[in-house]
Design an enzyme around this catalytic site. Structure first.
Site, PDB file in Angstrom:
ATOM      1  N   TYR A   1       3.222   5.522 -16.718  1.00 34.72           N
ATOM      2  CA  TYR A   1       4.361   6.028 -15.942  1.00 34.72           C
ATOM      3  C   TYR A   1       5.618   5.802 -16.784  1.00 34.72           C
ATOM      4  O   TYR A   1       6.178   4.701 -16.833  1.00 34.72           O
ATOM      5  CB  TYR A   1       4.502   5.315 -14.601  1.00 34.72           C
ATOM      6  CG  TYR A   1       3.414   5.638 -13.582  1.00 34.72           C
ATOM      7  CD1 TYR A   1       2.581   6.743 -13.722  1.00 34.72           C
ATOM      8  CD2 TYR A   1       3.250   4.847 -12.442  1.00 34.72           C
ATOM      9  CE1 TYR A   1       1.597   7.031 -12.779  1.00 34.72           C
ATOM     10  CE2 TYR A   1       2.278   5.147 -11.494  1.00 34.72           C
ATOM     11  CZ  TYR A   1       1.452   6.232 -11.672  1.00 34.72           C
ATOM     12  OH  TYR A   1       0.494   6.520 -10.735  1.00 34.72           O
TER      13      TYR A   1
ATOM     14  N   LEU B   1       1.976  11.898   1.574  1.00 31.82           N
ATOM     15  CA  LEU B   1       3.013  12.879   1.958  1.00 31.82           C
ATOM     16  C   LEU B   1       2.957  14.099   1.040  1.00 31.82           C
ATOM     17  O   LEU B   1       3.884  14.909   1.020  1.00 31.82           O
ATOM     18  CB  LEU B   1       4.407  12.231   1.893  1.00 31.82           C
ATOM     19  CG  LEU B   1       4.598  11.053   2.842  1.00 31.82           C
ATOM     20  CD1 LEU B   1       5.970  10.418   2.651  1.00 31.82           C
ATOM     21  CD2 LEU B   1       4.420  11.514   4.295  1.00 31.82           C
TER      22      LEU B   1
ATOM     23  N   ARG C   1       3.438  14.298  -2.036  1.00 32.40           N
ATOM     24  CA  ARG C   1       4.609  14.232  -2.941  1.00 32.40           C
ATOM     25  C   ARG C   1       5.887  14.737  -2.269  1.00 32.40           C
ATOM     26  O   ARG C   1       6.767  15.291  -2.916  1.00 32.40           O
ATOM     27  CB  ARG C   1       4.321  14.998  -4.230  1.00 32.40           C
ATOM     28  CG  ARG C   1       3.123  14.432  -4.973  1.00 32.40           C
ATOM     29  CD  ARG C   1       2.630  15.330  -6.079  1.00 32.40           C
ATOM     30  NE  ARG C   1       1.525  14.700  -6.787  1.00 32.40           N
ATOM     31  CZ  ARG C   1       0.276  14.647  -6.349  1.00 32.40           C
ATOM     32  NH1 ARG C   1      -0.043  15.209  -5.206  1.00 32.40           N
ATOM     33  NH2 ARG C   1      -0.655  14.031  -7.044  1.00 32.40           N
ATOM     34  N   GLY C   2       5.918  14.569  -0.987  1.00 30.64           N
ATOM     35  CA  GLY C   2       7.119  14.973  -0.241  1.00 30.64           C
ATOM     36  C   GLY C   2       6.961  16.304   0.467  1.00 30.64           C
ATOM     37  O   GLY C   2       7.723  16.619   1.382  1.00 30.64           O
TER      38      GLY C   2
ATOM     39  N   SER D   1       6.500  15.766   4.095  1.00 35.90           N
ATOM     40  CA  SER D   1       7.324  14.655   4.597  1.00 35.90           C
ATOM     41  C   SER D   1       8.317  15.114   5.658  1.00 35.90           C
ATOM     42  O   SER D   1       8.935  14.293   6.328  1.00 35.90           O
ATOM     43  CB  SER D   1       8.116  14.028   3.444  1.00 35.90           C
ATOM     44  OG  SER D   1       9.097  14.954   2.969  1.00 35.90           O
TER      45      SER D   1
END
Ligand SMILES: NC(=O)c1ccc[n+]([C@@H]2O[C@H](COP(=O)([O-])OP(=O)(O)OC[C@H]3O[C@@H](n4cnc5c(N)ncnc54)[C@H](OP(=O)(O)O)[C@@H]3O)[C@@H](O)[C@H]2O)c1
Length: 331
Positions: free
Chosen positions: A56, A206, A208-209, A212
């Protein structure tokens, strides 16, 4: 915060985990001070499981986690670390390296960056197709025996690979995408985990949103935001997928919660052996996510949710095509 135990041999961890990937640019620029404040807020509310990966942003995320945790009691949290994904100096990914000697090399760097003498759960990010899984996890077993790692984990592998790895050393948990719109794990993988007594840490709860409740059709991914390459966010698919979110919003409104809370609670309700990870990178998003763990979903709620978002309803693959073949499950 309740706790859940990862499999029959894994550690007891907070029932909700914090995934730190987005704090190192996966979703565009992140605010360093806010990221650290988010980790602190998570710890203060009882979140103890923190997930990272050495790739990351090439160690950036591990250094950020180390800074966030400096001075804290090492027994007060668990570090889950993925390794093996090869990077280049640019945004490129160069496949997996699961060779035993590479495992030890990656681990040495992670321990140093994280400023710790052990990692709680260590896992190859993907299967290296050139190396038998027995060799990769055999090296992790050696590191467990030597005290550098506490538990073996896996990430995005199929049921046959789970069985092979588990025969070498008990697997604590599999990390894999699982959400209302990514349910492929339910076919073979989840039954295999349950048969073998292995936990599941769910990422992308989620999506990645996307589910959401905060994403909208006009919203575009900024520079460096991986969602700009995601088929589910692409024009033509995103409109369809957000219509599902609007159906979910009606259920959330009736329940008196937010869409994100409903989506997280749905994953948590799929079994006590499942720990959802949320990718909050701000205290505000974290504060929204946490109450999801107190949301009790009745059989009627679960039926309403599944009616709003039936299995397989999403449009678009969960990863760009170049990454799909490396996944343990389909969409
Ligand atoms: N094993 C693997 O292959 C793998 C793959 C991917 C991720 N992971 C791990 O799983 C973790 C979570 O995955 P993810 O990032 O895909 O998670 P996610 O929780 O599905 O998505 C996170 C994104 O959702 C948005 N969001 C909106 N409302 C939110 C809320 N209330 N709480 C949290 N996020 C909210 C945030 O975007 P904004 O901040 O833009 O609003 C956030 O960046 C990662 O951090 C990583 O540690 C593992």
């Amino acid at each position: 915060m309740q706790t859940r135990t990862l499999g029959t041999t894994g550690p007891a961890v907070s029932a909700l985990g914090l995934g730190a990937m987005g704090m190192s640019g996966a979703y565009g620029e992140a605010d360093r001070a806010e990221s650290i404040a988010t980790v602190h807020a998570a710890l203060e509310t009882g979140v103890t499981l923190i997930d990272t990966g050495d790739f990351y942003a090439m160690g950036h995320n591990e250094l950020l986690i180390a800074e966030s945790l400096r001075g804290r009691d090492r027994d007060g949290y668990q570090l889950s670390v993925k390794f093996g994904m090869m990077r280049g100096p640019g945004p490129e990914f160069g496949g997996m390296d699961g060779r035993p000697e590479a495992v030890k090399n990656f681990l040495a760097y992670s321990l140093t960056r994280l400023g710790t003498d052990h990692i709680d759960i260590y896992r190859p990010a993907r299967l290296d197709p050139a190396i038998p899984i027995e060799e990769t996890v055999g090296a992790i077993k050696e590191m467990i025996d030597a005290g550098y790692v506490r538990h073996l984990g896996l990430s995005e592998v199929d049921a046959a690979t789970i069985r092979r790895a588990h025969a070498v050393h008990p697997v604590a948990d599999l990390q894999i995408e699982y959400s209302l719109i990514s349910r492929a794990v339910e076919a073979d993988i989840l039954p295999t985990l349950r048969e073998l007594g292995i936990g599941l840490t769910a990422y992308g709860v989620l999506s990645r949103g996307l589910i959401s409740g905060h994403w909208s059709v006009g919203h575009t991914a900024g520079p460096g935001d991986s969602r700009g390459f995601s088929p589910r966010f692409s024009s033509g698919n995103v409109e369809h997928n957000l219509a599902l979110v609007e159906a979910l919003r009606q259920v959330a409104d009736a329940k008196g919660c937010t869409v994100a809370q409903l989506a997280i609670a749905w994953v948590a309700a799929q079994g006590d052996d499942i720990v959802p990870l949320v990718g909050a990178r701000t205290r505000e998003r974290l504060a929204e996510a946490l109450p999801a763990m107190d949301l009790i979903l009745t059989a009627d709620d679960l039926a309403d949710i599944e009616k709003a978002v039936p299995p397989g309803a999403a449009r678009g693959d969960r990863y760009p095509s170049a990454f799909m073949s490396g996944l343990g499950a389909g969409n």
